[in-house]
Design a protein around this motif. Structure first.
Motif, PDB file in Angstrom:
ATOM      1  N   PRO A 127       0.832  -1.202   0.000  1.00 23.79           N
ATOM      2  CA  PRO A 127       0.000   0.000   0.000  1.00 23.79           C
ATOM      3  C   PRO A 127       0.869   1.254   0.000  1.00 23.79           C
ATOM      4  O   PRO A 127       2.066   1.182   0.268  1.00 23.79           O
ATOM      5  CB  PRO A 127      -0.764  -0.099   1.318  1.00 23.79           C
ATOM      6  N   ARG A 155      10.880  -6.845  -0.883  1.00 19.40           N
ATOM      7  CA  ARG A 155      11.420  -5.815   0.015  1.00 19.40           C
ATOM      8  C   ARG A 155      11.719  -4.542  -0.776  1.00 19.40           C
ATOM      9  O   ARG A 155      11.497  -3.437  -0.295  1.00 19.40           O
ATOM     10  CB  ARG A 155      12.685  -6.311   0.708  1.00 19.40           C
ATOM     11  N   VAL A 173       8.812  -2.396  -1.114  1.00 16.59           N
ATOM     12  CA  VAL A 173       8.520  -1.678   0.128  1.00 16.59           C
ATOM     13  C   VAL A 173       9.482  -0.499   0.305  1.00 16.59           C
ATOM     14  O   VAL A 173       9.061   0.603   0.691  1.00 16.59           O
ATOM     15  CB  VAL A 173       8.571  -2.628   1.343  1.00 16.59           C
ATOM     16  N   TYR A 174      10.767  -0.687   0.004  1.00 15.43           N
ATOM     17  CA  TYR A 174      11.701   0.441   0.064  1.00 15.43           C
ATOM     18  C   TYR A 174      11.282   1.530  -0.931  1.00 15.43           C
ATOM     19  O   TYR A 174      11.383   2.729  -0.638  1.00 15.43           O
ATOM     20  CB  TYR A 174      13.146  -0.022  -0.186  1.00 15.43           C
ATOM     21  N   ARG A 200      14.554   3.019   7.961  1.00 20.72           N
ATOM     22  CA  ARG A 200      14.290   1.755   8.640  1.00 20.72           C
ATOM     23  C   ARG A 200      12.952   1.798   9.372  1.00 20.72           C
ATOM     24  O   ARG A 200      12.174   0.858   9.341  1.00 20.72           O
ATOM     25  CB  ARG A 200      15.399   1.464   9.668  1.00 20.72           C
ATOM     26  N   VAL A 211      10.052   1.613   6.907  1.00 14.85           N
ATOM     27  CA  VAL A 211       9.888   0.243   6.398  1.00 14.85           C
ATOM     28  C   VAL A 211       9.202  -0.624   7.466  1.00 14.85           C
ATOM     29  O   VAL A 211       8.312  -1.423   7.160  1.00 14.85           O
ATOM     30  CB  VAL A 211      11.241  -0.363   5.955  1.00 14.85           C
ATOM     31  N   GLY A 212       9.582  -0.403   8.720  1.00 13.88           N
ATOM     32  CA  GLY A 212       8.908  -1.100   9.818  1.00 13.88           C
ATOM     33  C   GLY A 212       7.427  -0.729   9.897  1.00 13.88           C
ATOM     34  O   GLY A 212       6.569  -1.589  10.128  1.00 13.88           O
ATOM     35  N   PHE A 224       5.547   0.099   7.386  1.00 12.93           N
ATOM     36  CA  PHE A 224       4.880  -0.629   6.298  1.00 12.93           C
ATOM     37  C   PHE A 224       4.612  -2.072   6.707  1.00 12.93           C
ATOM     38  O   PHE A 224       3.575  -2.644   6.390  1.00 12.93           O
ATOM     39  CB  PHE A 224       5.733  -0.622   5.023  1.00 12.93           C
ATOM     40  N   HIS A 225       5.584  -2.659   7.407  1.00 20.72           N
ATOM     41  CA  HIS A 225       5.427  -4.051   7.823  1.00 20.72           C
ATOM     42  C   HIS A 225       4.241  -4.177   8.774  1.00 20.72           C
ATOM     43  O   HIS A 225       3.389  -5.055   8.612  1.00 20.72           O
ATOM     44  CB  HIS A 225       6.723  -4.551   8.474  1.00 20.72           C
ATOM     45  N   ARG A 226       4.174  -3.277   9.750  1.00 21.69           N
ATOM     46  CA  ARG A 226       3.063  -3.317  10.706  1.00 21.69           C
ATOM     47  C   ARG A 226       1.727  -3.034  10.031  1.00 21.69           C
ATOM     48  O   ARG A 226       0.691  -3.565  10.416  1.00 21.69           O
ATOM     49  CB  ARG A 226       3.293  -2.295  11.831  1.00 21.69           C
ATOM     50  N   LEU A 227       1.752  -2.181   9.009  1.00 24.15           N
ATOM     51  CA  LEU A 227       0.515  -1.780   8.328  1.00 24.15           C
ATOM     52  C   LEU A 227      -0.223  -2.960   7.715  1.00 24.15           C
ATOM     53  O   LEU A 227      -1.449  -2.985   7.681  1.00 24.15           O
ATOM     54  CB  LEU A 227       0.872  -0.755   7.240  1.00 24.15           C
ATOM     55  N   VAL A 228       0.524  -3.944   7.198  1.00 25.24           N
ATOM     56  CA  VAL A 228      -0.129  -5.049   6.475  1.00 25.24           C
ATOM     57  C   VAL A 228      -0.042  -6.394   7.191  1.00 25.24           C
ATOM     58  O   VAL A 228      -0.596  -7.384   6.712  1.00 25.24           O
ATOM     59  CB  VAL A 228       0.470  -5.225   5.054  1.00 25.24           C
ATOM     60  N   SER A 229       0.659  -6.438   8.329  1.00 22.28           N
ATOM     61  CA  SER A 229       0.905  -7.737   8.958  1.00 22.28           C
ATOM     62  C   SER A 229      -0.324  -8.303   9.633  1.00 22.28           C
ATOM     63  O   SER A 229      -1.036  -7.600  10.338  1.00 22.28           O
ATOM     64  CB  SER A 229       1.992  -7.606  10.027  1.00 22.28           C
ATOM     65  N   PHE A 230      -0.539  -9.583   9.406  1.00 22.86           N
ATOM     66  CA  PHE A 230      -1.528 -10.308  10.206  1.00 22.86           C
ATOM     67  C   PHE A 230      -1.056 -11.741  10.322  1.00 22.86           C
ATOM     68  O   PHE A 230      -0.377 -12.254   9.443  1.00 22.86           O
ATOM     69  CB  PHE A 230      -2.928 -10.215   9.604  1.00 22.86           C
ATOM     70  N   PHE A 277       6.231  -9.743   3.331  1.00 17.22           N
ATOM     71  CA  PHE A 277       7.638  -9.563   3.020  1.00 17.22           C
ATOM     72  C   PHE A 277       8.419  -9.684   4.320  1.00 17.22           C
ATOM     73  O   PHE A 277       7.904  -9.380   5.392  1.00 17.22           O
ATOM     74  CB  PHE A 277       7.904  -8.222   2.329  1.00 17.22           C
ATOM     75  N   HIS A 285      11.096  -8.499   6.800  1.00 19.56           N
ATOM     76  CA  HIS A 285      11.516  -7.163   7.165  1.00 19.56           C
ATOM     77  C   HIS A 285      12.966  -7.251   7.641  1.00 19.56           C
ATOM     78  O   HIS A 285      13.248  -7.895   8.639  1.00 19.56           O
ATOM     79  CB  HIS A 285      10.577  -6.731   8.282  1.00 19.56           C
TER      80      HIS A 285
END
Lengths: 304, 304
Positions: free
Chosen positions: A220, A258, A261-262, A288, A291-292, A294-300, B300, B302
């Protein structure tokens, strides 16, 4: 590893609901370089006019690993773009485009740039993009961008270009226009059948897809509370994407993800201020941290 | 745990670029129930006219845990909607709306439904949504939907409703209209300041955001190669979302995120065929597999 980028270096004048900026640094090559240089050394090839404030560019890039020895200064005026955004920041309204020296641009890749392992062909005439490829020696990855103007006027050249690149980045409207497929999955397949192994479709505030033959990845756009100026977000995305690939030298699916995402992170920084201002001030920690985010935004956690 | 839904039960006639269907089962309550019932028992409250093919609905729901004893059959004609989609399937063109008995709908929650732990107030007059809340006993979670028509005509009632619900689902245009904030982060905060702890903003083919005070989660729409008929996708999303919460009884952030993905999965099935046809034929394996697809779509590793 180094990234070579061929693109525009321009002066932008932009109005947004939040303010205006006149004759600030712009152009695809400029945004790309500002973003990619956080991750890898960049070699920039482009053209500026006699009127270009070269000192300003040099000061902006002073502390960054950006080699501008491929930036030609030609007689004539610089590429200038003037545009406006209203509340729907996904839509740029072009008020004026002055190509100047850019209209006669014939990229000459300096000898010392010809072995760059990563090559990004910014949005210029596809005939010139093809010509650049004759000047470089076996890059590890070649990516290109394009736009509606070339899709209309240089379709056969774009099709030829597709068979010579590994990856293309384009926005959703351009993907639909090029392929005449409304559905983006079908559009991506159409493009991959003509050469590129990877297709990145940028949807602005709605994120980006990366398609490969057997895979699709989505990132996203980061939901920022204040998008200040969207100019250059797509080129900054490309810079972050290519810079990350060059910094790792790894073309695995996991690493390409990755890289998307960057790229998205760089796009999200670019829009926080006018011109390349925010891209030039961010730190490795900022990157960094984003990027973290973004990871939290889509993680489930997947229970199925 | 059981989900109670109050919503419309209608007959839809739909044209898409891929075909047409006349007088098929539709309405928010119908799509919601078809989706949620894969995960939890559903109690449906709504109204149909004397002309409604009740046998068709009973056959469709025969093998599903959907209690339709709250479905009132009134004198008069059923709610009918006729619409068309062109290639941009994100935009429905309403050709005809006939409210019929729905215009005098006063939901009466049957005694045996009043202790449902999960309550979804589908898109009806906010005064009626508020009235439903006076008829139920301390649900674990109350969610509501709304639409542009009510935002224009019943704004004070919507504001009152907000202070009585835990969660609201609405689309991006409705969020902007309700809050007069273009930025969705700001719009979500505006809504949360007025009551709901969670705001789910649906963006159709562009996915869905879930905002809470300290968190934001995003799930894309699944990139399907053929979207057949988008009708009911939002209601199917709500059904999958609430059904998953009810099946687990867990309101943690981690579980709410999974619920958004189950909602997105149900939305992605709904659009594969006309009416609730696809929702009725999917198996638990289809659902698990689609949730896995969503996980792969955004995953992805991280490194930062």
């Amino acid at each position: 590893m180094t990234v070579l980028v061929v693109g525009s270096v321009a002066l932008d004048s932009v109005e947004t609901p939040f303010g205006r900026a006149d004759n600030v640094l712009g152009g695809s090559g400029t945004f790309f370089s500002a973003a990619a240089s956080h991750l890898a050394p960049v070699q920039l090839v482009g053209v500026i006019g006699a009127d270009f404030p070269l000192d300003k560019l040099k000061r902006a890039f002073a502390s960054r690993p950006i080699d501008i020895s491929g930036l030609e200064q030609a007689d004539g005026t610089s590429f200038r773009w003037r545009g406006r955004y209203r509340h729907d920041l996904n839509v740029a309204e072009t008020l004026e485009t002055h190509l100047g020296v850019f209209s006669n641009f014939r990229p000459k890749i300096p000898e010392q740039f010809r072995s760059a392992p990563f090559v990004f062909l910014g949005n210029i005439d596809p005939r010139l993009q093809l010509d650049v490829l004759t000047q470089v020696a076996k890059p590890k990855l070649v990516a290109c961008d394009t736009m509606n103007f070339w899709i209309e006027s240089r379709r056969p050249d774009i099709l030829k270009l597709l068979s010579h690149v590994d990856l293309i980045t384009l926005n959703d409207a351009e993907a639909r226009q090029l392929t005449e497929e409304f559905n983006l999955v079908k559009a991506a397949r159409w493009i991959m059948e003509r050469g590129p192994k990877h297709v990145v479709i940028k949807k602005g505030e709605h994120g980006a897809f990366m398609f490969t033959n057997s895979n699709v990845f989505f990132a996203p756009a980061y939901p920022l509370e204040s998008v200040f100026d969207p100019t250059g977000a797509g080129d900054s995305f490309a810079g972050g994407f290519m810079g990350y690939l060059a910094s790792t030298g790894d073309l695995s699916e996991a690493n390409l993800r990755r890289a998307v995402v960057y790229g998205s992170a760089m796009g999200s920084f670019a829009v926080e201020k006018f011109s390349v201002d925010r891209l030039l001030e961010i730190t490795p920690d900022d990157l960094r941290s984003r990027v973290g985010d973004f990871h939290r935004l889509v993680s489930f956690e997947h229970d199925a």
